[in-house]
Scaffold this motif. Structure first.
Motif, mmCIF file in Angstrom:
data_model
loop_
_atom_site.group_PDB
_atom_site.id
_atom_site.type_symbol
_atom_site.label_atom_id
_atom_site.label_comp_id
_atom_site.label_asym_id
_atom_site.label_seq_id
_atom_site.Cartn_x
_atom_site.Cartn_y
_atom_site.Cartn_z
ATOM 1 N N ASN A 1 0.836 -1.209 0.000
ATOM 2 C CA ASN A 1 0.000 0.000 0.000
ATOM 3 C C ASN A 1 0.871 1.259 0.000
ATOM 4 N N GLU A 2 1.838 1.290 -0.915
ATOM 5 C CA GLU A 2 2.738 2.454 -1.144
ATOM 6 C C GLU A 2 3.775 2.667 -0.034
ATOM 7 N N GLU A 3 3.815 1.809 0.990
ATOM 8 C CA GLU A 3 4.820 1.985 2.062
ATOM 9 C C GLU A 3 5.960 0.989 1.858
ATOM 10 N N ASN A 4 7.195 1.475 1.917
ATOM 11 C CA ASN A 4 8.339 0.569 1.788
ATOM 12 C C ASN A 4 8.497 -0.219 3.105
ATOM 13 N N ILE A 5 8.243 -1.528 3.027
ATOM 14 C CA ILE A 5 8.236 -2.332 4.261
ATOM 15 C C ILE A 5 9.446 -3.266 4.321
ATOM 16 N N GLN A 6 10.397 -3.043 3.380
ATOM 17 C CA GLN A 6 11.526 -3.956 3.210
ATOM 18 C C GLN A 6 12.237 -4.330 4.516
ATOM 19 N N SER A 7 12.537 -3.328 5.347
ATOM 20 C CA SER A 7 13.316 -3.708 6.532
ATOM 21 C C SER A 7 12.417 -4.170 7.680
ATOM 22 N N GLU A 8 11.235 -3.569 7.800
ATOM 23 C CA GLU A 8 10.371 -3.922 8.945
ATOM 24 C C GLU A 8 9.906 -5.381 8.904
ATOM 25 N N ILE A 9 9.729 -5.924 7.686
ATOM 26 C CA ILE A 9 9.220 -7.305 7.613
ATOM 27 C C ILE A 9 10.267 -8.350 8.005
ATOM 28 N N ARG A 10 11.523 -7.937 8.135
ATOM 29 C CA ARG A 10 12.575 -8.900 8.543
ATOM 30 C C ARG A 10 12.726 -8.954 10.055
ATOM 31 N N SER A 11 11.951 -8.145 10.786
ATOM 32 C CA SER A 11 12.119 -8.103 12.243
ATOM 33 C C SER A 11 11.697 -9.432 12.881
ATOM 34 N N LEU A 12 12.170 -9.638 14.092
ATOM 35 C CA LEU A 12 11.876 -10.884 14.799
ATOM 36 C C LEU A 12 10.382 -11.016 15.084
ATOM 37 N N LYS A 13 9.720 -9.863 15.385
ATOM 38 C CA LYS A 13 8.297 -9.941 15.746
ATOM 39 C C LYS A 13 7.465 -10.428 14.546
ATOM 40 N N VAL A 14 7.866 -10.041 13.337
ATOM 41 C CA VAL A 14 7.163 -10.528 12.139
ATOM 42 C C VAL A 14 7.533 -11.988 11.885
ATOM 43 N N THR A 15 8.822 -12.311 11.972
ATOM 44 C CA THR A 15 9.282 -13.686 11.707
ATOM 45 C C THR A 15 8.576 -14.695 12.614
ATOM 46 N N LYS A 16 8.342 -14.297 13.873
ATOM 47 C CA LYS A 16 7.718 -15.222 14.830
ATOM 48 C C LYS A 16 6.270 -15.527 14.483
ATOM 49 N N LYS A 17 5.568 -14.599 13.821
ATOM 50 C CA LYS A 17 4.129 -14.762 13.569
ATOM 51 C C LYS A 17 3.801 -15.201 12.146
ATOM 52 N N VAL A 18 4.776 -15.087 11.237
ATOM 53 C CA VAL A 18 4.432 -15.268 9.817
ATOM 54 C C VAL A 18 3.895 -16.665 9.479
#
Ligand code: DC
Length: 237
Positions: free
Chosen positions: A89-106
């Motif tokens: 949705n037009e937001e660059n999420i490249q670095s935020e999606i590699r965080s541990l909090k995302v990795t744990k839930k994906v």
């Protein structure tokens, strides 16, 4: 180059088996677009975290459906950093999606049928003009079962864990090798045992076990096949 001559290359495999490294190299050489579908599942996970879906009943997906309906993804080449950035949705999420909090839930998010359905539609649209290299878990088996080239990647748990451990160390994350290994074993189990679109090798894919293979060796294998496809079909890829 005639657009019709371009092909779809589907790369599936286990976590940290080097899918994205190989996919990026192939897409660079062929000047194809690279689509990282794991990043899309991570993007939806980020949205779910922001929408507090995990704070209540995860399986009550209905609350999340309006958010899901409006998502759109773009993959844009970043010349400065020499890599592809992912925009949600037009937001660059490249670095935020590699965080541990995302990795744990994906992995939880990747099990939800409505989410898989939505992302599969978007992924199929990316492939309409061909000329793409897409990596993930279900690409050759379910997103593009008719893709011209399918690759399935694996490697020993130890080698994959060590690669991931070195990556995380480079990023400055304080994590032990044993922890990384445990997470990879856990993700292998979730990826292969989930009910919908589990990680599965299709019989017509090229299997690459890169436990002892360099990236050059892997590219050699892949381009032998690409050249065979070119020759058999008399096309320019
Ligand atoms: O490749 P990755 O680690 O960034 O993928 C993140 C998660 O998304 C992983 O747990 C598996 C899931 N995934 C999936 O279920 N299907 C895909 N096509 C790609 C990733």
């Amino acid at each position: 180059m005639n657009q019709n001559h371009k092909i779809i290359i589907a790369i599936d495999g286990y976590s940290s088996s080097g899918k994205s490294t190989l996919a990026k190299k192939i897409s660079n050489i062929l000047k194809y677009k690279y689509i990282d579908t794991g990043a899309m599942y991570r993007g939806i996970t980020l949205l779910a975290i922001r929408n507090r879906i995990f704070d209540s009943d995860l399986w009550n997906i209905r609350n999340f459906m309006p958010v899901l309906r409006d998502v759109h993804f773009k993959f844009i080449w970043n010349n400065k950093l020499n890599k592809t950035d992912i925009f949600l949705n037009e937001e660059n999420i490249q670095s935020e999606i590699r965080s541990l909090k995302v990795t744990k839930k994906v992995s939880l998010i990747a099990q939800i049928p409505e989410i898989r359905e939505k992302l599969t539609i978007i992924q199929k649209n990316f492939g309409e003009e061909k000329g793409i290299v897409m990596d993930g878990r279900d690409i050759g088996y379910s997103v593009f079962p008719k893709s011209e080239l399918k690759i399935f990647m694996k490697g020993s748990i130890e080698v994959r864990s060590f690669r991931r451990y070195l990556d995380l160390q480079k990023k400055g994350e304080k994590v032990s090798y044993e922890e990384v290994k445990k997470n990879i074993i856990h993700r292998d189990i979730l990826d292969t045992s989930r009910k919908i679109s589990p990680l599965k090798k299709s019989i017509d894919s090229l299997e690459i076990d890169n436990t002892y293979l360099s990236i050059e060796d892997q590219l050699n294998l892949v381009f032998q096949l690409i050249n065979r496809i070119k020759k058999n079909n008399q096309i320019i890829i």
